[in-house]
Design a protein around this motif. Structure first.
Motif, PDB file in Angstrom:
ATOM      1  N   LYS A 199      17.371 -50.714  11.550  1.00  0.00           N
ATOM      2  CA  LYS A 199      17.345 -50.967  12.994  1.00  0.00           C
ATOM      3  C   LYS A 199      18.220 -52.165  13.352  1.00  0.00           C
ATOM      4  O   LYS A 199      18.967 -52.129  14.332  1.00  0.00           O
ATOM      5  CB  LYS A 199      15.909 -51.218  13.464  1.00  0.00           C
ATOM      6  N   GLU A 200      18.112 -53.205  12.550  1.00  0.00           N
ATOM      7  CA  GLU A 200      18.926 -54.409  12.787  1.00  0.00           C
ATOM      8  C   GLU A 200      20.409 -54.076  12.687  1.00  0.00           C
ATOM      9  O   GLU A 200      21.215 -54.493  13.520  1.00  0.00           O
ATOM     10  CB  GLU A 200      18.546 -55.501  11.781  1.00  0.00           C
ATOM     11  N   MET A 201      20.782 -53.322  11.678  1.00  0.00           N
ATOM     12  CA  MET A 201      22.188 -52.954  11.498  1.00  0.00           C
ATOM     13  C   MET A 201      22.678 -52.063  12.645  1.00  0.00           C
ATOM     14  O   MET A 201      23.786 -52.241  13.142  1.00  0.00           O
ATOM     15  CB  MET A 201      22.403 -52.253  10.156  1.00  0.00           C
ATOM     16  N   ARG A 202      21.852 -51.122  13.071  1.00  0.00           N
ATOM     17  CA  ARG A 202      22.228 -50.270  14.206  1.00  0.00           C
ATOM     18  C   ARG A 202      22.450 -51.124  15.459  1.00  0.00           C
ATOM     19  O   ARG A 202      23.422 -50.926  16.196  1.00  0.00           O
ATOM     20  CB  ARG A 202      21.141 -49.231  14.482  1.00  0.00           C
ATOM     21  N   THR A 203      21.549 -52.061  15.682  1.00  0.00           N
ATOM     22  CA  THR A 203      21.678 -52.944  16.848  1.00  0.00           C
ATOM     23  C   THR A 203      22.967 -53.745  16.764  1.00  0.00           C
ATOM     24  O   THR A 203      23.710 -53.850  17.748  1.00  0.00           O
ATOM     25  CB  THR A 203      20.469 -53.899  16.927  1.00  0.00           C
ATOM     26  N   ARG A 204      23.248 -54.305  15.595  1.00  0.00           N
ATOM     27  CA  ARG A 204      24.467 -55.105  15.413  1.00  0.00           C
ATOM     28  C   ARG A 204      25.713 -54.251  15.616  1.00  0.00           C
ATOM     29  O   ARG A 204      26.657 -54.658  16.282  1.00  0.00           O
ATOM     30  CB  ARG A 204      24.503 -55.743  14.023  1.00  0.00           C
ATOM     31  N   ILE A 205      25.716 -53.064  15.028  1.00  0.00           N
ATOM     32  CA  ILE A 205      26.879 -52.173  15.164  1.00  0.00           C
ATOM     33  C   ILE A 205      27.070 -51.779  16.623  1.00  0.00           C
ATOM     34  O   ILE A 205      28.195 -51.775  17.133  1.00  0.00           O
ATOM     35  CB  ILE A 205      26.724 -50.938  14.245  1.00  0.00           C
ATOM     36  N   ASN A 206      25.988 -51.467  17.313  1.00  0.00           N
ATOM     37  CA  ASN A 206      26.091 -51.126  18.733  1.00  0.00           C
ATOM     38  C   ASN A 206      26.630 -52.297  19.545  1.00  0.00           C
ATOM     39  O   ASN A 206      27.439 -52.106  20.458  1.00  0.00           O
ATOM     40  CB  ASN A 206      24.737 -50.675  19.274  1.00  0.00           C
ATOM     41  N   ASP A 207      26.199 -53.513  19.215  1.00  0.00           N
ATOM     42  CA  ASP A 207      26.721 -54.698  19.903  1.00  0.00           C
ATOM     43  C   ASP A 207      28.220 -54.843  19.675  1.00  0.00           C
ATOM     44  O   ASP A 207      28.977 -55.136  20.603  1.00  0.00           O
ATOM     45  CB  ASP A 207      25.997 -55.962  19.434  1.00  0.00           C
ATOM     46  N   TYR A 208      28.637 -54.622  18.431  1.00  0.00           N
ATOM     47  CA  TYR A 208      30.068 -54.713  18.130  1.00  0.00           C
ATOM     48  C   TYR A 208      30.856 -53.640  18.868  1.00  0.00           C
ATOM     49  O   TYR A 208      31.942 -53.891  19.392  1.00  0.00           O
ATOM     50  CB  TYR A 208      30.317 -54.595  16.625  1.00  0.00           C
ATOM     51  N   ILE A 209      30.320 -52.445  18.928  1.00  0.00           N
ATOM     52  CA  ILE A 209      31.002 -51.361  19.636  1.00  0.00           C
ATOM     53  C   ILE A 209      31.125 -51.686  21.118  1.00  0.00           C
ATOM     54  O   ILE A 209      32.183 -51.479  21.729  1.00  0.00           O
ATOM     55  CB  ILE A 209      30.275 -50.007  19.410  1.00  0.00           C
ATOM     56  N   LYS A 210      30.071 -52.213  21.698  1.00  0.00           N
ATOM     57  CA  LYS A 210      30.131 -52.608  23.117  1.00  0.00           C
ATOM     58  C   LYS A 210      31.192 -53.678  23.333  1.00  0.00           C
ATOM     59  O   LYS A 210      31.943 -53.630  24.308  1.00  0.00           O
ATOM     60  CB  LYS A 210      28.773 -53.120  23.582  1.00  0.00           C
ATOM     61  N   GLU A 211      31.249 -54.645  22.432  1.00  0.00           N
ATOM     62  CA  GLU A 211      32.245 -55.708  22.535  1.00  0.00           C
ATOM     63  C   GLU A 211      33.655 -55.146  22.407  1.00  0.00           C
ATOM     64  O   GLU A 211      34.557 -55.512  23.158  1.00  0.00           O
ATOM     65  CB  GLU A 211      31.987 -56.770  21.458  1.00  0.00           C
ATOM     66  N   ILE A 212      33.854 -54.238  21.480  1.00  0.00           N
ATOM     67  CA  ILE A 212      35.165 -53.610  21.309  1.00  0.00           C
ATOM     68  C   ILE A 212      35.530 -52.802  22.556  1.00  0.00           C
ATOM     69  O   ILE A 212      36.669 -52.872  23.041  1.00  0.00           O
ATOM     70  CB  ILE A 212      35.180 -52.718  20.042  1.00  0.00           C
ATOM     71  N   ASP A 213      34.584 -52.054  23.104  1.00  0.00           N
ATOM     72  CA  ASP A 213      34.842 -51.290  24.330  1.00  0.00           C
ATOM     73  C   ASP A 213      35.217 -52.213  25.493  1.00  0.00           C
ATOM     74  O   ASP A 213      36.121 -51.909  26.275  1.00  0.00           O
ATOM     75  CB  ASP A 213      33.608 -50.456  24.706  1.00  0.00           C
TER      76      ASP A 213
END
Length: 102
Positions: free
Chosen positions: A80-94
């Motif tokens: 869950k933590e990794m999914r949250t982090r990856i989603n945060d990174y994707i949002k930042e990249i977007d």
């Protein structure tokens, strides 16, 4: 004579006012310089804070990733933590891509 004295007093007052104006302008310039210095220092400190927050964030991820999960529950928390982090990174990249496109 009274007129000449009156004119002389006016000139003296004018000279005094001009001297005060120069002093105020010098102080104003100094204050502006100090303000710029403080603003630069604040920007530097803000950048330092951001860098330290990023390091803390990475340290937390490394801590979680370093140890093997002792239980399925911890494994699930890690995922869950990794999914949250990856989603945060994707949002930042977007967001960065959107800024580049605009």
């Amino acid at each position: 004579m009274a007129l000449e004295q009156h004119i002389q007093r006016i000139e003296e007052k004018l000279q005094l006012l001009l001297k005060k104006l120069q002093q105020e302008q010098a102080e104003n310039a100094w204050l502006k310089e100090q303000l710029q210095h403080q603003q630069q220092e604040a920007r530097t400190q803000q950048q330092t804070i951001i860098q330290l927050e990023q390091k803390l964030h990475l340290a937390k991820i490394a801590t979680v990733a370093a140890g093997p999960p002792a239980s399925p529950e911890e494994d699930e928390d890690f995922k869950k933590e990794m999914r949250t982090r990856i989603n945060d990174y994707i949002k930042e990249i977007d967001r960065c891509i959107a800024l580049l496109n605009s």
